[in-house]
Each structure stands twice: as structure tokens, then as C-alpha cells.
Design an enzyme around this catalytic site. Structure first.
Site, PDB file in Angstrom:
ATOM      1  N   HIS A 170       4.210  -3.453  -2.945  1.00 53.04           N
ATOM      2  CA  HIS A 170       4.722  -2.403  -3.830  1.00 53.04           C
ATOM      3  C   HIS A 170       6.215  -2.161  -3.587  1.00 53.04           C
ATOM      4  CE1 HIS A 170       4.032   1.574  -5.991  1.00 53.04           C
ATOM      5  NE2 HIS A 170       5.209   1.778  -5.418  1.00 53.04           N
ATOM      6  N   ARG A 227       3.469   0.422 -15.976  1.00 53.96           N
ATOM      7  CA  ARG A 227       2.075   0.843 -16.169  1.00 53.96           C
ATOM      8  C   ARG A 227       2.044   2.063 -17.085  1.00 53.96           C
ATOM      9  NH1 ARG A 227      -0.567   2.262 -10.722  1.00 53.96           N
ATOM     10  NH2 ARG A 227      -0.136   0.023 -10.468  1.00 53.96           N
ATOM     11  N   HIS A 254       4.867   3.472 -11.287  1.00 52.63           N
ATOM     12  CA  HIS A 254       5.004   2.327 -12.199  1.00 52.63           C
ATOM     13  C   HIS A 254       5.322   2.776 -13.621  1.00 52.63           C
ATOM     14  CE1 HIS A 254       3.517  -1.178  -9.798  1.00 52.63           C
ATOM     15  NE2 HIS A 254       2.918  -0.228  -9.089  1.00 52.63           N
ATOM     16  N   GLU A 297       1.782  -0.313   1.289  1.00 45.40           N
ATOM     17  CA  GLU A 297       1.339  -1.429   0.449  1.00 45.40           C
ATOM     18  C   GLU A 297       2.387  -2.537   0.500  1.00 45.40           C
ATOM     19  OE1 GLU A 297      -1.006   1.424  -2.782  1.00 45.40           O
ATOM     20  OE2 GLU A 297       0.917   0.519  -3.320  1.00 45.40           O
ATOM     21  N   ASP A 350       4.427  -4.625  -8.440  1.00 44.18           N
ATOM     22  CA  ASP A 350       3.510  -5.107  -7.402  1.00 44.18           C
ATOM     23  C   ASP A 350       3.526  -6.621  -7.448  1.00 44.18           C
ATOM     24  OD1 ASP A 350       2.775  -2.490  -6.797  1.00 44.18           O
ATOM     25  OD2 ASP A 350       1.045  -2.529  -8.132  1.00 44.18           O
TER      26      ASP A 350
END
Length: 243
Positions: free
Chosen positions: A225, A111, A155, A222, A162
């Protein structure tokens, strides 16, 4: 999304969040710098489909099906990039699962730092509530900042992914019920949540065990993740667009 500037309050907060990355804790306490590179190749980022051609992509931030309700700056294509060690490990997870009738569905990989900034700008916009019912029904928007939003910026280091599980025992593969959608902000998304069905819990455990066998550690809040441990480049983040 609003355009990132170096002097805006949102950018200042975002930069601090980028430097307070989620896992492991010992890394988050150390400075992280953004590498001065212009392309994914220069960063050493690899397209996962070059190693796992059949892996399924559902890159949410390249479209509007995400908690912001629109494409996120930095995502110019629905692709998954990771540093090579993480990409190789993830390709092996996919191969292992396929041998047992399952597969992976990828929601997000590397990301860009600018995308983290965009998330913070979104969190600071009280008028944008289009996805509250689907993604954060039990939380007020300010509660996301400094918790859920901050803790996904790892990320940008290129070793976090993810993902969800697919049932590939028949063609085409079908999405496995994990108990919540990706990016659901609340306790039901915790990997060991108690208010999910036994089947949903087993599905999470199937994914957890497959990822752990190849060196990925789960972030417990999460279920989707995971970060390769140890990280290949724990002090370096990147800001090249996904294209």
C-alpha cells in the site's frame, strides 16, 4: 454485494470511514468531500496503461479473487486509474524497475466510494466467511472493520495504489515472493514483519525503495500500500465507477 443506500447503517459507517482516510494523518483529520463528477475524465483520473503500456494489471476487486470472494460494486472493468501526478510517478517507478529487470503488478488503484461502502457491508455480514482461511486466518471478521477495512479508503482520492513486484529478467515476468498475498490481514503483512524470510524482506525493500524514490509513502501495516506524498487532491474523493 448488497446495494448501497443512503440510510442503511452500513452506509453511514462507510461514509464515516471514507472521511477518516488513512494517510497522511493530518489529512485524515480534515473533511473530505465526494466530487460531483460522472466520469473518470471529469475527475482527472488517468488510465495508467496510457503512460506505462507494459505495466501488469491484476485488479483483484474486478473479479472474485479478493477477500470478499466476488466482484466488488464499482469495479466494472479490471483497470487502474489514478490522478495524473500519481499516474506519472507510478509510470516512472515502472520504468526504473524495468531498467533493472523488475516490474510492477497492480492490484488496486483508484477505488470508488461505493466500493468502500460495499466493503463495510461485507464486514457486517457474519455469514460470509469464504476467504477467512486465505486472508484473515488470525482475526475475527468484526476486527477488520475500523482497522484494515477503514484504512484502505484513501484509494478514493486517486493517489493510492496497491501493488507487488515482478521479476522480468526472463519472459514472461514472474511474481516475486513478498511473504504474503495481497490483502492478507495480519502482522505478517506489515512491511517490516519479522516472521518472513530474508529474501521476502529484501523483496519488500526493493519495492519500498523504488516507490520512495518517486515520492510514494508506504502504509507500514501493508507492504503493498502506497500513497503519493503530497497528495494531488487530499480533500476530494470520487465515486465514478471503474469502467
Amino acid at each position: 454485494m448488497t446495494t448501497r443506500t443512503c440510510t442503511s447503517p452500513a452506509s453511514a459507517i462507510a461514509l464515516s470511514l471514507l472521511f477518516a482516510l488513512a494517510a497522511p494523518a493530518v489529512v485524515s483529520a480534515q473533511p473530505v468531500h465526494i466530487a460531483l463528477v460522472r466520469t473518470a475524465e471529469q475527475a482527472g483520473l488517468v488510465d495508467i496503461t496510457t503512460l506505462a503500456p507494459d505495466i501488469q494489471l491484476d485488479i483483484r476487486y474486478a473479479g472474485s479473487n479478493n477477500f470478499t470472494g466476488r466482484p466488488v460494486p464499482g469495479y466494472e472493468a479490471p483497470k487502474c486509474f489514478l490522478l495524473r501526478p500519481a499516474a506519472k510517478a507510478l509510470a516512472q517507478v515502472e520504468a526504473d524497475l524495468r531498467a533493472n529487470g523488475y516490474g510492477l503488478q497492480l492490484f488496486d488503484c483508484y477505488r470508488p466510494a461505493q466500493s468502500v461502502h460495499a466493503f463495510v457491508a461485507w464486514a457486517n455480514d457474519p455469514l460470509e466467511q469464504s476467504r477467512k482461511a486465505q486472508q484473515y486466518p488470525g482475526l475475527d471478521k468484526p476486527a477488520l472493520l475500523g482497522g484494515y477495512i477503514a484504512e484502505t479508503s484513501g484509494h478514493s482520492r486517486g493517489a493510492t495504489v496497491d501493488l507487488g513486484l515482478l521479476d522480468c529478467r526472463s519472459d514472461p515476468c514472474s511474481v516475486v515472493d513478498m511473504g504474503t498475498d495481497f490483502d492478507f490481514f495480519g502482522p505478517r503483512a506489515h512491511t517490516d514483519a519479522t516472521d518472513i524470510t530474508p529474501t521476502q524482506y529484501r523483496n519488500r525493500q526493493t519495492l519500498l525503495q523504488a516507490m520512495q524514490r518517486q515520492g510514494f509513502a508506504n502504509y507500514p501495516q501493508e507492504w503493498w500500500h502506497y500513497t503519493l506524498s503530497p497528495e494531488p487532491s487530499p480533500r476530494t474523493a470520487y465515486d465514478v465507477p471503474v469502467r
